[in-house]
Design a protein around this motif. Structure first.
Motif, PDB file in Angstrom:
ATOM      1  N   UNK A 165       0.853  -1.180   0.000  1.00  0.00           N
ATOM      2  CA  UNK A 165       0.000   0.000   0.000  1.00  0.00           C
ATOM      3  C   UNK A 165       0.890   1.232   0.000  1.00  0.00           C
ATOM      4  N   UNK A 166       0.713   2.053  -1.014  1.00  0.00           N
ATOM      5  CA  UNK A 166       1.446   3.309  -1.111  1.00  0.00           C
ATOM      6  C   UNK A 166       0.515   4.477  -0.879  1.00  0.00           C
ATOM      7  N   UNK A 167       1.083   5.584  -0.427  1.00  0.00           N
ATOM      8  CA  UNK A 167       0.316   6.810  -0.232  1.00  0.00           C
ATOM      9  C   UNK A 167       1.033   7.954  -0.925  1.00  0.00           C
ATOM     10  N   UNK A 168       0.256   8.924  -1.356  1.00  0.00           N
ATOM     11  CA  UNK A 168       0.822  10.101  -1.996  1.00  0.00           C
ATOM     12  C   UNK A 168       0.111  11.354  -1.545  1.00  0.00           C
ATOM     13  N   UNK A 169       0.847  12.460  -1.527  1.00  0.00           N
ATOM     14  CA  UNK A 169       0.320  13.741  -1.064  1.00  0.00           C
ATOM     15  C   UNK A 169       0.062  14.670  -2.237  1.00  0.00           C
ATOM     16  N   UNK A 170      -1.103  15.293  -2.218  1.00  0.00           N
ATOM     17  CA  UNK A 170      -1.445  16.343  -3.175  1.00  0.00           C
ATOM     18  C   UNK A 170      -1.600  17.617  -2.360  1.00  0.00           C
ATOM     19  N   UNK A 171      -0.462  18.299  -2.158  1.00  0.00           N
ATOM     20  CA  UNK A 171      -0.431  19.520  -1.355  1.00  0.00           C
ATOM     21  C   UNK A 171      -0.426  20.703  -2.318  1.00  0.00           C
ATOM     22  N   UNK A 172      -1.464  21.511  -2.224  1.00  0.00           N
ATOM     23  CA  UNK A 172      -1.597  22.669  -3.110  1.00  0.00           C
ATOM     24  C   UNK A 172      -1.392  23.949  -2.312  1.00  0.00           C
ATOM     25  N   UNK A 173      -0.644  24.870  -2.900  1.00  0.00           N
ATOM     26  CA  UNK A 173      -0.451  26.202  -2.304  1.00  0.00           C
ATOM     27  C   UNK A 173      -0.498  27.227  -3.429  1.00  0.00           C
ATOM     28  N   UNK A 194      -4.094   8.477  -2.886  1.00  0.00           N
ATOM     29  CA  UNK A 194      -3.633   9.867  -2.984  1.00  0.00           C
ATOM     30  C   UNK A 194      -4.528  10.743  -2.118  1.00  0.00           C
ATOM     31  N   UNK A 195      -3.911  11.494  -1.234  1.00  0.00           N
ATOM     32  CA  UNK A 195      -4.629  12.340  -0.296  1.00  0.00           C
ATOM     33  C   UNK A 195      -4.536  13.808  -0.680  1.00  0.00           C
ATOM     34  N   UNK A 196      -5.676  14.505  -0.623  1.00  0.00           N
ATOM     35  CA  UNK A 196      -5.673  15.964  -0.698  1.00  0.00           C
ATOM     36  C   UNK A 196      -5.168  16.440   0.651  1.00  0.00           C
ATOM     37  N   UNK A 197      -4.257  17.421   0.616  1.00  0.00           N
ATOM     38  CA  UNK A 197      -3.707  17.942   1.869  1.00  0.00           C
ATOM     39  C   UNK A 197      -3.695  19.461   1.831  1.00  0.00           C
ATOM     40  N   UNK A 198      -3.938  20.033   2.985  1.00  0.00           N
ATOM     41  CA  UNK A 198      -3.914  21.488   3.115  1.00  0.00           C
ATOM     42  C   UNK A 198      -2.542  21.914   3.620  1.00  0.00           C
ATOM     43  N   UNK A 199      -1.926  22.837   2.894  1.00  0.00           N
ATOM     44  CA  UNK A 199      -0.633  23.386   3.289  1.00  0.00           C
ATOM     45  C   UNK A 199      -0.790  24.122   4.618  1.00  0.00           C
ATOM     46  N   UNK A 200       0.160  23.907   5.555  1.00  0.00           N
ATOM     47  CA  UNK A 200       0.133  24.577   6.846  1.00  0.00           C
ATOM     48  C   UNK A 200       1.321  25.527   6.986  1.00  0.00           C
ATOM     49  N   UNK A 201       2.550  25.012   6.763  1.00  0.00           N
ATOM     50  CA  UNK A 201       3.735  25.841   6.980  1.00  0.00           C
ATOM     51  C   UNK A 201       4.967  25.227   6.323  1.00  0.00           C
ATOM     52  N   UNK A 202       5.989  26.058   6.176  1.00  0.00           N
ATOM     53  CA  UNK A 202       7.291  25.605   5.710  1.00  0.00           C
ATOM     54  C   UNK A 202       7.560  25.920   4.259  1.00  0.00           C
ATOM     55  N   UNK A 203       8.830  25.839   3.925  1.00  0.00           N
ATOM     56  CA  UNK A 203       9.280  25.966   2.545  1.00  0.00           C
ATOM     57  C   UNK A 203       9.904  24.641   2.141  1.00  0.00           C
ATOM     58  N   UNK A 204       9.702  24.215   0.887  1.00  0.00           N
ATOM     59  CA  UNK A 204      10.196  22.900   0.457  1.00  0.00           C
ATOM     60  C   UNK A 204      11.721  22.799   0.511  1.00  0.00           C
ATOM     61  N   UNK A 205      12.187  21.843   1.295  1.00  0.00           N
ATOM     62  CA  UNK A 205      13.615  21.534   1.389  1.00  0.00           C
ATOM     63  C   UNK A 205      13.758  20.029   1.197  1.00  0.00           C
ATOM     64  N   UNK A 206      14.449  19.573   0.138  1.00  0.00           N
ATOM     65  CA  UNK A 206      14.577  18.126  -0.090  1.00  0.00           C
ATOM     66  C   UNK A 206      15.389  17.456   1.011  1.00  0.00           C
ATOM     67  N   UNK A 207      15.062  16.199   1.288  1.00  0.00           N
ATOM     68  CA  UNK A 207      15.768  15.474   2.344  1.00  0.00           C
ATOM     69  C   UNK A 207      17.189  15.092   1.954  1.00  0.00           C
ATOM     70  N   UNK A 208      17.525  15.155   0.655  1.00  0.00           N
ATOM     71  CA  UNK A 208      18.875  14.832   0.204  1.00  0.00           C
ATOM     72  C   UNK A 208      19.161  13.345   0.127  1.00  0.00           C
ATOM     73  N   UNK A 209      18.208  12.529   0.488  1.00  0.00           N
ATOM     74  CA  UNK A 209      18.372  11.084   0.432  1.00  0.00           C
ATOM     75  C   UNK A 209      17.408  10.480  -0.585  1.00  0.00           C
ATOM     76  N   UNK A 210      16.117  10.574  -0.310  1.00  0.00           N
ATOM     77  CA  UNK A 210      15.112  10.059  -1.241  1.00  0.00           C
ATOM     78  C   UNK A 210      14.833  11.038  -2.374  1.00  0.00           C
TER      79      UNK A 210
END
Length: 191
Positions: free
Chosen positions: A39-47, A115-131
């Motif tokens: 089972x996989x999950x995915x985020x649909x975060x819109x801003x 796939x989940x609809x998600x509401x943006x709350x806070x932060x700026x996108x910073x990649x984890x550098x691994x995945x």
């Protein structure tokens, strides 16, 4: 891959007809191997009309832009998994608002993707550098010139073109069901 030993008691398995389908079953206890699933999950975060995407740094899909996501953990509800994955991969805080889409892919390991609809709350996108090695919010127009995975293009269309609220998180079910992740079509708010 054939299952040779029972995961419940350790005894040998045999192939038996169970409800019209050949399945591996234990020779000593009642355990039946019903198949291999993931089972996989995915985020649909819109801003601001843009969708959060990450560029995969590992296989599968290395170099492709996808929505953040991952695989379910055994003791974690799926809507908690997707929230965690977004934070881990991008540093973005977001909350689940509903189920936007499902993909059912029967194969050697049958995969279900939520796939989940998600509401943006806070932060700026910073990649984890691994995945993932890049992350950001992108418009439909910006995605046209990017190496976006085909399934993600479909999900972007779902997220940015949807007129439905999808299945919504039921935070106050009529019957308390501790430990359940419950989603349903929207309830009328008027009494």
């Amino acid at each position: 891959m054939e299952i040779n030993f029972c995961s419940a008691c350790g005894q040998s398995m045999e192939t038996r007809d169970i409800d019209g389908t050949e399945r591996r079953a234990c020779t000593a206890c009642s355990f039946v191997h019903w198949g291999n699933y993931s089972i996989g999950v995915g985020a649909l975060v819109e801003r601001e009309g843009k969708l959060l995407l990450v560029r995969r740094a590992q296989e599968p899909g290395r170099g492709y832009w996808t929505n953040p996501g991952g695989y379910a953990e055994q003791l974690e509800q799926l809507h908690e998994t997707v929230r965690r994955e977004v934070i881990e991969e991008t540093g973005i805080e977001a909350v689940v608002t509903g189920v936007a889409a499902l993909r059912d892919e029967p194969r050697l390991i049958h995969n279900l993707y939520v796939a989940y609809s998600m509401e943006y709350v806070a932060g700026e996108p910073i990649p984890d550098g691994l995945e993932v090695d890049a992350a950001g919010f992108f418009s439909r127009e910006e995605m046209e010139s990017m190496n976006v995975a085909s399934f993600t293009r479909w999900l972007a269309d779902v997220a940015l073109s949807s007129r439905s609220e999808g299945l919504r998180l039921d935070e106050n079910p009529i019957v308390p069901l501790k430990g359940y992740g419950l989603f349903r079509v929207g309830k009328d708010t008027e009494v």
